[in-house]
Design a protein around this motif. Structure first.
Motif, PDB file in Angstrom:
ATOM      1  N   GLN A 141       0.837  -1.214   0.000  1.00 33.88           N
ATOM      2  CA  GLN A 141       0.000   0.000   0.000  1.00 33.88           C
ATOM      3  C   GLN A 141       0.865   1.254   0.000  1.00 33.88           C
ATOM      4  O   GLN A 141       0.580   2.204  -0.747  1.00 33.88           O
TER       5      GLN A 141
ATOM      6  N   ASP B 187       0.908   4.088  -2.920  1.00 30.89           N
ATOM      7  CA  ASP B 187       0.654   5.504  -2.598  1.00 30.89           C
ATOM      8  C   ASP B 187       1.803   6.368  -3.114  1.00 30.89           C
ATOM      9  O   ASP B 187       1.580   7.438  -3.685  1.00 30.89           O
TER      10      ASP B 187
ATOM     11  N   VAL C  60      -2.705  -0.796  -5.919  1.00 33.16           N
ATOM     12  CA  VAL C  60      -1.986  -1.757  -5.083  1.00 33.16           C
ATOM     13  C   VAL C  60      -1.807  -3.091  -5.831  1.00 33.16           C
ATOM     14  O   VAL C  60      -0.820  -3.808  -5.623  1.00 33.16           O
TER      15      VAL C  60
END
Ligand code: 5CA
Length: 164
Positions: free
Chosen positions: A40, A44, A50
């Motif tokens: 994750q 980001d 993901v």
């Protein structure tokens, strides 16, 4: 600076970069100021989904003690029973010290290639649906893009349904 292109890579990332070059791939590892220890965090940081993160998980055959590497989509949980059935023996999670011994890297930065030993590898078939995926480059801050077909090829060409 964000994606520190041009800066010297750490020793672990350098080893992976050299391994990629030796395999004939022109993938470029970038080391980021922010941590990408988890899928994750990596997604980001990169602004991708993901599912596009190719996480490298090390398991161990419970009878032989041999290491098994599963390159899984960050969106999936690995089904140990499925992988065990493909392998021909049950598997369990490998301990961090064993992971470091066989791969040469610490959990959170395990790359798909460039390991201390040759490790039997399964690549999650779901990764093949993307144009590009991103894998760890030897440290929790290092990542590189790779075409899934290239990833599959340099990891031994074994594609499988590994998800729970
Ligand atoms: N750098 C990121 C994105 S590529 C990364 O390496 N993600 S990862 O998912 O491949 O690595 C973290 C994974 O290591 C976790 O998903 C978890 O499955 C595994 N892990 C974390 N702690 C342990 C542990 N103590 N023993 C075995 N595996 C662990």
């Amino acid at each position: 600076m964000e994606g520190s292109t041009g800066a010297a890579l750490s020793a672990s990332a350098r080893r992976v970069q050299d391994a990629l070059a030796a395999l004939g791939l022109d993938c470029v590892i970038t080391e980021h100021a922010a941590s990408a220890r988890t899928s994750q965090e990596a997604a980001d940081l990169l602004g991708c989904t993901v599912g596009q993160i190719a996480k490298s998980l090390v398991f161990r055959g419970t009878s032989t003690g041999d290491p098994v590497l599963v390159i899984a989509s960050g969106a999936n949980r690995v089904d140990e029973a499925k992988v065990g059935a493909l392998l021909g023996e049950p598997i369990g999670r490998a301990k961090p010290e064993f992971v470091r011994e066989v791969t040469g890297y610490a959990i959170g930065g395990i790359p798909p290639v460039g390991h201390a030993r040759s490790i039997r590898t399964f690549v999650d078939a779901d990764l093949l649906a993307f144009d590009v995926v991103f894998a760890a480059g030897g440290t929790p801050n290092a990542l590189f893009p790779i075409k899934p077909a290239d990833l599959l090829r340099v990891c031994g060409n074994v594609k499988a349904d590994v998800k729970n």
